[in-house]
Write a protein that holds these residues in place. Structure first.
Motif, PDB file in Angstrom:
ATOM      1  N   ALA A  24       0.836  -1.204   0.000  1.00 60.82           N
ATOM      2  CA  ALA A  24       0.000   0.000   0.000  1.00 60.82           C
ATOM      3  C   ALA A  24       0.872   1.257   0.000  1.00 60.82           C
ATOM      4  O   ALA A  24       0.595   2.215  -0.737  1.00 60.82           O
ATOM      5  CB  ALA A  24      -0.920  -0.003   1.222  1.00 60.82           C
ATOM      6  N   GLU A  25       1.917   1.240   0.819  1.00 55.60           N
ATOM      7  CA  GLU A  25       2.821   2.388   0.857  1.00 55.60           C
ATOM      8  C   GLU A  25       3.573   2.525  -0.459  1.00 55.60           C
ATOM      9  O   GLU A  25       3.828   3.629  -0.931  1.00 55.60           O
ATOM     10  CB  GLU A  25       3.803   2.234   2.022  1.00 55.60           C
ATOM     11  CG  GLU A  25       3.174   2.442   3.388  1.00 55.60           C
ATOM     12  CD  GLU A  25       4.208   2.407   4.499  1.00 55.60           C
ATOM     13  OE1 GLU A  25       5.419   2.312   4.183  1.00 55.60           O
ATOM     14  OE2 GLU A  25       3.815   2.474   5.671  1.00 55.60           O
ATOM     15  N   VAL A  29       3.778   5.828  -2.977  1.00 59.84           N
ATOM     16  CA  VAL A  29       5.028   6.418  -3.473  1.00 59.84           C
ATOM     17  C   VAL A  29       5.023   6.470  -4.989  1.00 59.84           C
ATOM     18  O   VAL A  29       5.412   7.476  -5.599  1.00 59.84           O
ATOM     19  CB  VAL A  29       6.244   5.608  -2.960  1.00 59.84           C
ATOM     20  CG1 VAL A  29       7.523   6.081  -3.648  1.00 59.84           C
ATOM     21  CG2 VAL A  29       6.379   5.746  -1.455  1.00 59.84           C
ATOM     22  N   GLU A  30       4.546   5.390  -5.624  1.00 59.79           N
ATOM     23  CA  GLU A  30       4.514   5.333  -7.085  1.00 59.79           C
ATOM     24  C   GLU A  30       3.542   6.365  -7.654  1.00 59.79           C
ATOM     25  O   GLU A  30       3.816   6.986  -8.687  1.00 59.79           O
ATOM     26  CB  GLU A  30       4.126   3.929  -7.540  1.00 59.79           C
ATOM     27  CG  GLU A  30       5.226   2.895  -7.306  1.00 59.79           C
ATOM     28  CD  GLU A  30       4.797   1.491  -7.682  1.00 59.79           C
ATOM     29  OE1 GLU A  30       3.584   1.284  -7.914  1.00 59.79           O
ATOM     30  OE2 GLU A  30       5.669   0.605  -7.741  1.00 59.79           O
ATOM     31  N   TYR A  36       4.348  13.614 -10.113  1.00 52.81           N
ATOM     32  CA  TYR A  36       5.480  14.531 -10.270  1.00 52.81           C
ATOM     33  C   TYR A  36       6.021  14.457 -11.700  1.00 52.81           C
ATOM     34  O   TYR A  36       6.279  15.482 -12.340  1.00 52.81           O
ATOM     35  CB  TYR A  36       6.576  14.153  -9.273  1.00 52.81           C
ATOM     36  CG  TYR A  36       7.772  15.084  -9.259  1.00 52.81           C
ATOM     37  CD1 TYR A  36       7.848  16.124  -8.343  1.00 52.81           C
ATOM     38  CD2 TYR A  36       8.818  14.914 -10.165  1.00 52.81           C
ATOM     39  CE1 TYR A  36       8.954  16.982  -8.314  1.00 52.81           C
ATOM     40  CE2 TYR A  36       9.920  15.761 -10.150  1.00 52.81           C
ATOM     41  CZ  TYR A  36       9.988  16.789  -9.234  1.00 52.81           C
ATOM     42  OH  TYR A  36      11.062  17.633  -9.222  1.00 52.81           O
ATOM     43  N   SER A  37       6.154  13.243 -12.208  1.00 52.68           N
ATOM     44  CA  SER A  37       6.701  13.023 -13.547  1.00 52.68           C
ATOM     45  C   SER A  37       5.819  13.645 -14.626  1.00 52.68           C
ATOM     46  O   SER A  37       6.315  14.287 -15.564  1.00 52.68           O
ATOM     47  CB  SER A  37       6.851  11.520 -13.802  1.00 52.68           C
ATOM     48  OG  SER A  37       7.295  11.289 -15.115  1.00 52.68           O
ATOM     49  N   ILE A  38       4.501  13.471 -14.501  1.00 54.30           N
ATOM     50  CA  ILE A  38       3.586  14.020 -15.508  1.00 54.30           C
ATOM     51  C   ILE A  38       3.641  15.545 -15.519  1.00 54.30           C
ATOM     52  O   ILE A  38       3.691  16.168 -16.591  1.00 54.30           O
ATOM     53  CB  ILE A  38       2.141  13.538 -15.237  1.00 54.30           C
ATOM     54  CG1 ILE A  38       2.010  12.054 -15.567  1.00 54.30           C
ATOM     55  CG2 ILE A  38       1.138  14.344 -16.069  1.00 54.30           C
ATOM     56  CD1 ILE A  38       0.667  11.457 -15.206  1.00 54.30           C
ATOM     57  N   LEU A  80      -4.631  10.926  -1.177  1.00 55.09           N
ATOM     58  CA  LEU A  80      -3.204  11.059  -0.913  1.00 55.09           C
ATOM     59  C   LEU A  80      -2.708  12.473  -1.190  1.00 55.09           C
ATOM     60  O   LEU A  80      -1.914  13.037  -0.425  1.00 55.09           O
ATOM     61  CB  LEU A  80      -2.420  10.059  -1.773  1.00 55.09           C
ATOM     62  CG  LEU A  80      -0.898  10.082  -1.670  1.00 55.09           C
ATOM     63  CD1 LEU A  80      -0.459   9.701  -0.260  1.00 55.09           C
ATOM     64  CD2 LEU A  80      -0.294   9.135  -2.693  1.00 55.09           C
ATOM     65  N   VAL A  81      -3.196  13.048  -2.293  1.00 50.52           N
ATOM     66  CA  VAL A  81      -2.794  14.408  -2.688  1.00 50.52           C
ATOM     67  C   VAL A  81      -4.066  15.240  -2.904  1.00 50.52           C
ATOM     68  O   VAL A  81      -4.530  15.405  -4.027  1.00 50.52           O
ATOM     69  CB  VAL A  81      -1.946  14.395  -3.987  1.00 50.52           C
ATOM     70  CG1 VAL A  81      -1.422  15.788  -4.300  1.00 50.52           C
ATOM     71  CG2 VAL A  81      -0.794  13.414  -3.875  1.00 50.52           C
TER      72      VAL A  81
END
Length: 220
Positions: A24-25, A29-30, A36-38, A80-81
């Motif tokens: 789950a963690e 992170v992924e 961030y990458s996009i 999460l965000v």
């Protein structure tokens, strides 16, 4: 431990740092890494486009894919965000162009503005006028059918903006473009599952009718 080398300081292997201790963690992170990458990729793509480092067609196709991926990831990582703006600030991302493209408008620059290709298509102006009429009607029909979810309305508005931009004689600041773009921005700032209120539906219908009436005066 690594073997000692005479005359040199002994080096030790550093312990591995785990970014996660469960699946789950790891998923969290992924997701954050993908987000961030996009954002960074869109920033680089916008910069490349403004420098003519990519063609309009390549830019448009890639930008559409990235926007779609961003919206999907944004929805999946909402807990999460909860704030993309806060995420950008937390990680010190310098991405003004990406913020505008992803958070404000939600369509490629070639859709938001006239990409310039219409200057080569003077003979097809009538075709583009007809196309714009059809997309206006389609979008207004959606409202009349009480389709009020963002993921139902945004694609039609995006198509309408693209159709209007193909009509070369239509000024950039014409009220039809202004009104459609305003609603594109509003919808893009809402989650895909958001349903417009009765007041918002009424205002959107009024604004689109105003846009169509003013546009039609030029091409009736």
């Amino acid at each position: 431990r690594m073997a000692s080398i005479p005359g040199k300081t002994e080096m030790k292997q550093l312990p591995k740092i785990k970014l996660h201790s469960s699946s789950a963690e790891r998923q969290k992170v992924e997701q954050m890494a993908d987000l961030y990458s996009i954002i960074k990729t869109v920033q680089h793509l916008e910069t490349a486009y403004t420098r003519d480092a990519v063609s309009e067609g390549e830019y448009t196709n890639e930008c559409k894919k990235l926007i779609a991926k961003f919206k999907t990831l944004k929805a999946a990582s909402a807990q999460l965000v909860p704030s993309i703006e806060r995420f950008i600030k937390t990680y010190g991302m310098d991405c003004k162009a990406a913020r505008h493209r992803l958070l404000r408008v939600g369509v490629p620059a070639t859709v938001e503005y006239d990409g310039g290709t219409t200057t080569k298509l003077d003979s097809d102006d009538q075709k583009f006028v007809f196309e714009a009429v059809q997309t206006f009607i389609t979008t207004q029909n959606c409202l009349q059918l009480d389709m009020r979810d963002v993921d139902q309305l945004h694609p039609n508005l995006s198509d309408l903006m693209a159709s209007l931009n193909k009509v070369k004689k239509l000024p950039e600041d014409h009220i039809s473009k202004v009104k459609v773009k305003e609603w594109l921005v509003k919808l893009n700032q809402k989650p895909a599952t958001y349903r417009l209120t009765d007041e918002e539906m009424r205002q959107m219908s009024f604004d689109l009718q105003t846009a169509y009436d003013n546009w039609h005066r030029i091409y009736k």
